[in-house]
Design a protein around this motif. Structure first.
Motif, PDB file in Angstrom:
ATOM      1  N   THR A 187      -5.596 -10.016   1.843  1.00  0.00           N
ATOM      2  CA  THR A 187      -4.391 -10.269   0.779  1.00  0.00           C
ATOM      3  C   THR A 187      -4.348  -9.370  -0.211  1.00  0.00           C
ATOM      4  OG1 THR A 187      -4.983 -12.655   1.427  1.00  0.00           O
ATOM      5  CG2 THR A 187      -3.834 -12.303  -0.524  1.00  0.00           C
ATOM      6  N   LEU A 188      -5.630  -8.804  -0.859  1.00  0.00           N
ATOM      7  CA  LEU A 188      -5.407  -8.065  -1.735  1.00  0.00           C
ATOM      8  C   LEU A 188      -4.801  -6.445  -1.401  1.00  0.00           C
ATOM      9  CD1 LEU A 188      -9.055  -8.879  -3.345  1.00  0.00           C
ATOM     10  CD2 LEU A 188      -6.607  -9.192  -4.801  1.00  0.00           C
ATOM     11  N   LEU A 189      -5.051  -6.182  -0.280  1.00  0.00           N
ATOM     12  CA  LEU A 189      -4.714  -5.021   0.423  1.00  0.00           C
ATOM     13  C   LEU A 189      -3.034  -5.128   0.801  1.00  0.00           C
ATOM     14  CD1 LEU A 189      -7.349  -3.682   2.655  1.00  0.00           C
ATOM     15  CD2 LEU A 189      -6.588  -2.502   0.677  1.00  0.00           C
ATOM     16  N   GLN A 190      -2.706  -6.117   1.096  1.00  0.00           N
ATOM     17  CA  GLN A 190      -1.170  -6.509   1.214  1.00  0.00           C
ATOM     18  C   GLN A 190      -0.561  -6.494   0.068  1.00  0.00           C
ATOM     19  OE1 GLN A 190       0.290 -10.673   2.412  1.00  0.00           O
ATOM     20  NE2 GLN A 190       0.801  -9.413   4.289  1.00  0.00           N
ATOM     21  N   TYR A 191      -1.075  -6.775  -1.134  1.00  0.00           N
ATOM     22  CA  TYR A 191      -0.312  -6.769  -2.206  1.00  0.00           C
ATOM     23  C   TYR A 191      -0.373  -5.250  -3.103  1.00  0.00           C
ATOM     24  CZ  TYR A 191       0.383 -11.719  -3.417  1.00  0.00           C
ATOM     25  OH  TYR A 191       1.108 -12.818  -3.541  1.00  0.00           O
ATOM     26  N   GLN A 192      -0.603  -4.387  -1.962  1.00  0.00           N
ATOM     27  CA  GLN A 192      -0.206  -3.094  -2.521  1.00  0.00           C
ATOM     28  C   GLN A 192       1.272  -2.366  -2.103  1.00  0.00           C
ATOM     29  OE1 GLN A 192      -2.802  -1.294  -4.312  1.00  0.00           O
ATOM     30  NE2 GLN A 192      -3.742  -3.466  -3.801  1.00  0.00           N
ATOM     31  N   ALA A 193       1.906  -3.549  -1.494  1.00  0.00           N
ATOM     32  CA  ALA A 193       3.224  -3.185  -1.167  1.00  0.00           C
ATOM     33  C   ALA A 193       4.239  -2.582  -2.362  1.00  0.00           C
ATOM     34  CB  ALA A 193       3.914  -4.356  -0.467  1.00  0.00           C
ATOM     35  N   PRO A 194       3.956  -3.283  -3.410  1.00  0.00           N
ATOM     36  CA  PRO A 194       5.057  -2.749  -4.767  1.00  0.00           C
ATOM     37  C   PRO A 194       4.635  -1.232  -4.812  1.00  0.00           C
ATOM     38  CG  PRO A 194       3.908  -4.648  -5.169  1.00  0.00           C
ATOM     39  CD  PRO A 194       3.141  -4.354  -3.920  1.00  0.00           C
ATOM     40  N   ILE A 195       3.318  -0.806  -4.703  1.00  0.00           N
ATOM     41  CA  ILE A 195       3.248   0.701  -4.891  1.00  0.00           C
ATOM     42  C   ILE A 195       3.736   1.482  -3.859  1.00  0.00           C
ATOM     43  CG2 ILE A 195       1.247   2.506  -5.094  1.00  0.00           C
ATOM     44  CD1 ILE A 195       1.291   0.431  -7.189  1.00  0.00           C
ATOM     45  N   MET A 196       4.002   1.070  -2.485  1.00  0.00           N
ATOM     46  CA  MET A 196       4.405   1.706  -1.462  1.00  0.00           C
ATOM     47  C   MET A 196       5.952   1.733  -1.651  1.00  0.00           C
ATOM     48  SD  MET A 196       2.261   0.067   1.468  1.00  0.00           S
ATOM     49  CE  MET A 196       0.252  -0.062   1.278  1.00  0.00           C
ATOM     50  N   ILE A 197       6.417   0.594  -2.219  1.00  0.00           N
ATOM     51  CA  ILE A 197       7.895   0.665  -2.567  1.00  0.00           C
ATOM     52  C   ILE A 197       8.292   1.683  -3.407  1.00  0.00           C
ATOM     53  CG2 ILE A 197       9.829  -0.865  -3.471  1.00  0.00           C
ATOM     54  CD1 ILE A 197       8.669  -3.244  -2.292  1.00  0.00           C
ATOM     55  N   ILE A 198       7.470   1.686  -4.567  1.00  0.00           N
ATOM     56  CA  ILE A 198       7.715   2.871  -5.652  1.00  0.00           C
ATOM     57  C   ILE A 198       7.443   4.064  -5.127  1.00  0.00           C
ATOM     58  CG2 ILE A 198       6.436   3.899  -7.630  1.00  0.00           C
ATOM     59  CD1 ILE A 198       5.560   1.113  -8.517  1.00  0.00           C
ATOM     60  N   VAL A 199       6.618   4.533  -4.180  1.00  0.00           N
ATOM     61  CA  VAL A 199       6.632   5.705  -3.429  1.00  0.00           C
ATOM     62  C   VAL A 199       8.022   6.224  -2.875  1.00  0.00           C
ATOM     63  CG1 VAL A 199       5.361   7.106  -1.831  1.00  0.00           C
ATOM     64  CG2 VAL A 199       4.174   5.716  -3.483  1.00  0.00           C
ATOM     65  N   TYR A 200       8.394   4.895  -1.878  1.00  0.00           N
ATOM     66  CA  TYR A 200       9.510   5.115  -1.211  1.00  0.00           C
ATOM     67  C   TYR A 200      10.698   5.542  -1.916  1.00  0.00           C
ATOM     68  CZ  TYR A 200      13.430   3.750   1.822  1.00  0.00           C
ATOM     69  OH  TYR A 200      14.787   3.881   2.536  1.00  0.00           O
ATOM     70  N   LEU A 201      10.856   4.809  -3.046  1.00  0.00           N
ATOM     71  CA  LEU A 201      12.207   4.928  -3.998  1.00  0.00           C
ATOM     72  C   LEU A 201      12.021   6.187  -4.674  1.00  0.00           C
ATOM     73  CD1 LEU A 201      12.299   1.241  -5.296  1.00  0.00           C
ATOM     74  CD2 LEU A 201      13.863   2.405  -3.757  1.00  0.00           C
ATOM     75  N   LEU A 202      11.027   6.926  -5.023  1.00  0.00           N
ATOM     76  CA  LEU A 202      10.702   8.127  -5.594  1.00  0.00           C
ATOM     77  C   LEU A 202      10.973   9.259  -4.530  1.00  0.00           C
ATOM     78  CD1 LEU A 202       7.321   7.790  -7.625  1.00  0.00           C
ATOM     79  CD2 LEU A 202       9.467   7.873  -8.488  1.00  0.00           C
ATOM     80  N   ILE A 203      10.567   9.066  -3.278  1.00  0.00           N
ATOM     81  CA  ILE A 203      11.072   9.834  -2.231  1.00  0.00           C
ATOM     82  C   ILE A 203      12.450   9.944  -1.944  1.00  0.00           C
ATOM     83  CG2 ILE A 203      10.614  10.630   0.098  1.00  0.00           C
ATOM     84  CD1 ILE A 203       8.090   9.462   0.161  1.00  0.00           C
ATOM     85  N   ARG A 204      13.209   8.957  -2.116  1.00  0.00           N
ATOM     86  CA  ARG A 204      14.679   8.856  -1.909  1.00  0.00           C
ATOM     87  C   ARG A 204      15.260   9.041  -2.922  1.00  0.00           C
ATOM     88  NH1 ARG A 204      16.219   5.764   2.482  1.00  0.00           N
ATOM     89  NH2 ARG A 204      18.544   6.262   1.638  1.00  0.00           N
TER      90      ARG A 204
END
Length: 306
Positions: A107-124
């Motif tokens: 559950t705690l690892l799944q909650y890393q999703a916001p960080i992945m969204i930040i990285v994605y939006l930065l790349i884009r």
């Protein structure tokens, strides 16, 4: 009357978040003590919960949407993609992480999703890195490091397959969050999530048909846990969370929604007696602090925008 509606809203979001968190721990119990197959559980969970959510939509909301979502080819294609690479991916990777490790870490690892969204939006190049993003990333990475190593660089406190599936669960949740936005702008969430669950469940049925299980060998206790995971930990949890949005603000639902990882950690440690080191508790606190910080920052931005 307004006060009564808010009280109902708090009941819905607290109950829904708790059911989400406890549902993962109960799934772990099924994997460990009753040898339930991951593919079978995900298939049954998605098909039954998805069908019930569509039934709720049919009985309580605009029933026409259940069919209308398929009339436009673009919407239908998006829904298929969301069902396979969003819903199914999130559910399977999360359950696989629990199976190889435990519900708390998954559950705690799944909650890393916001960080992945930040990285994605930065790349884009769709956002710029701000001070609050640095804080979010710091809390997330610090929490993960302490959670997975318990403060020691020489060993992992969690099996590697559980970590890999947990990270993939975070990636899938990030895609789930971003991709569903356009569909949710036109259709009720019960319609989109209900159909996505059915699509995911039907797809996984080709790998492990839901009727291929030795139902007679499963004791009554196992059936109680199954009902909880499918009905309470999936269908009711999602339905209650959606209902709470009618009487509470997004900030309130997001903050109280942080009960999900708390419930998962507490039930994993104290009910299933999973070992949890002192540094892992600190890591858990960092990740929950990240969730709360993001929820409060989001609400502040909304107020400024208004």
């Amino acid at each position: 009357m307004k006060r009564q509606n808010r009280n109902i809203g708090f009941f819905f979001v607290i109950t829904g978040a708790t059911f989400w968190g406890v549902g993962g721990t109960v799934a772990q119990k099924l994997f460990q003590d009753f040898q339930i197959d991951v593919e079978w559980l995900v298939t049954a969970r998605l098909l039954i919960a998805g069908s019930l959510l569509l039934l709720i939509q049919y009985l309580t909301r605009d029933r026409k949407q259940i069919v209308e979502v398929w009339k436009n080819k673009r919407n239908a294609f998006q829904l298929l993609v969301f069902g396979l690479f969003g819903m199914l991916a999130v559910q399977y990777t999360y359950m696989a992480s629990i199976n190889h490790g435990n519900a708390a870490v998954a559950t705690l690892l799944q909650y890393q999703a916001p960080i992945m969204i930040i990285v994605y939006l930065l790349i884009r190049k769709q956002m710029q890195l701000r001070q609050k993003d640095f804080i979010t990333v710091f809390l997330s990475l610090s929490g993960c490091f302490l959670l997975l190593t318990n403060g020691s660089l020489s060993t992992l406190s969690v099996p590697a397959p559980a970590i890999i599936w947990g990270i993939l669960s975070g990636v899938a949740l990030a895609f789930y969050t971003l991709y569903a936005a356009s569909l949710l702008a036109y259709f009720d969430s019960l319609v989109i999530v209900g159909w996505a669950m059915i699509i995911g469940g039907m797809s996984l049925s080709f790998v492990h048909p839901p009727w291929k299980m030795d139902f007679l060998s499963l004791p009554l206790e196992g059936y109680v846990y199954l009902i909880f995971v499918i009905i309470f930990g999936t269908m009711i949890a999602f339905w209650f969370f959606i209902e709470s949005l009618h009487s509470l603000s997004p900030k309130e639902t997001s903050l109280i929604g942080s009960l999900e990882p708390v419930a998962a950690v507490l039930t994993t440690v104290f009910w299933l007696q999973e070992p949890f080191g002192s540094f892992q508790w600190i890591g858990t606190a960092c990740i929950i602090a990240m969730i709360l910080f993001m929820a409060m920052s989001k609400e502040k931005e909304q107020v400024l925008a208004d």
